[in-house]
Design a protein around this motif. Structure first.
Motif, PDB file in Angstrom:
ATOM      1  N   VAL A   1      27.621  24.682  32.978  1.00  0.00           N
ATOM      2  CA  VAL A   1      26.845  23.448  32.978  1.00  0.00           C
ATOM      3  C   VAL A   1      26.304  23.203  34.383  1.00  0.00           C
ATOM      4  N   THR A   2      25.326  22.325  34.466  1.00  0.00           N
ATOM      5  CA  THR A   2      24.816  21.875  35.759  1.00  0.00           C
ATOM      6  C   THR A   2      25.377  20.475  35.979  1.00  0.00           C
ATOM      7  N   PRO A   3      26.215  20.303  37.005  1.00  0.00           N
ATOM      8  CA  PRO A   3      26.881  19.010  37.197  1.00  0.00           C
ATOM      9  C   PRO A   3      25.907  17.926  37.649  1.00  0.00           C
TER      10      PRO A   3
ATOM     11  N   ILE B   1      25.764  15.575  32.875  1.00  0.00           N
ATOM     12  CA  ILE B   1      26.208  16.961  33.045  1.00  0.00           C
ATOM     13  C   ILE B   1      25.359  17.769  32.072  1.00  0.00           C
ATOM     14  N   ARG B   2      24.422  18.550  32.584  1.00  0.00           N
ATOM     15  CA  ARG B   2      23.423  19.193  31.736  1.00  0.00           C
ATOM     16  C   ARG B   2      23.887  20.537  31.190  1.00  0.00           C
ATOM     17  N   GLU B   3      23.578  20.711  29.903  1.00  0.00           N
ATOM     18  CA  GLU B   3      23.898  21.938  29.165  1.00  0.00           C
ATOM     19  C   GLU B   3      22.586  22.523  28.648  1.00  0.00           C
ATOM     20  N   SER B   4      22.619  23.766  28.221  1.00  0.00           N
ATOM     21  CA  SER B   4      21.465  24.315  27.511  1.00  0.00           C
ATOM     22  C   SER B   4      21.363  23.583  26.178  1.00  0.00           C
ATOM     23  N   ARG B   5      20.246  23.675  25.524  1.00  0.00           N
ATOM     24  CA  ARG B   5      20.094  22.991  24.225  1.00  0.00           C
ATOM     25  C   ARG B   5      21.086  23.543  23.199  1.00  0.00           C
TER      26      ARG B   5
END
Length: 186
Positions: A97-99, A162-166
């Motif tokens: 993930v991208t924090p 907190i970004r995830e891929s779709r």
């Protein structure tokens, strides 16, 4: 006349086959070693034992120690990685993930709210939002940008996404309903 022309065609065909064979041999003799398929008598070293990079890859998939028990989401702040763990302690999925710019304190939380689609605190349209904590008024949760991007957040703004891929966001959405345990570890 017919036999001389058929002999001529046969000669041209034989010459063409010989030329193709020669060019094939030349091409295979000049293939770099890293593109060449090993012969049956050659055994690549990677097959005999795992390379250090492969060992690190396996280690990255390992569930962190002290990450709780039972069905849960595990989020590692140091590894920027999430594990979805089923009730039988089986990892059903793990992903990077991208924090956000604001981290939750390592502790055990529960999913408190969810939204199918909203606009993130950074102005990005997001989907599959799974919220579990609040730090100094900033709501913390997992989400996926509708455009599929996972850029690093602006360090000058306080964000909790907190970004995830779709694809990973959909998996999180399907796994983590209201009340699901979220364990944050260092």
């Amino acid at each position: 006349m017919a036999s001389s022309s058929s002999g001529f065609v046969a000669g041209l065909t034989a010459a063409a086959i010989a030329a193709v064979g020669f060019l094939t041999y030349q091409a295979s003799a000049n293939v770099p070693d890293d593109l060449r398929k090993p012969s049956a008598s050659e055994t690549p070293a990677a097959k005999q034992s795992k390379a250090p990079a492969e060992q690190e890859k396996d280690k990255a998939g390992a569930l962190p120690e002290s990450s709780g028990t039972g069905e849960r989401v595990v989020y590692s702040l140091d590894e920027d990685r999430v594990w979805l763990v089923g009730a039988s302690e089986k990892i059903t999925r793990t992903f990077e993930v991208t924090p956000s710019t604001v981290d939750p304190t390592p502790a055990t939380y529960t999913v408190t709210s969810r939204s199918a689609a909203v606009t993130g605190s950074d102005g990005t349209p997001i989907e599959h939002v799974v919220r579990f904590a609040t730090v100094d008024g900033v709501v913390i949760g997992f989400s996926a940008a509708v455009d599929g991007s996972t850029p690093q957040p602006d360090p000058t703004t306080k964000t909790g996404g907190i970004r995830e891929s779709r694809k990973d966001g959909k998996a999180m959405w399907d796994f983590a309903g209201i009340g699901t345990k979220v364990v944050v570890v260092k």
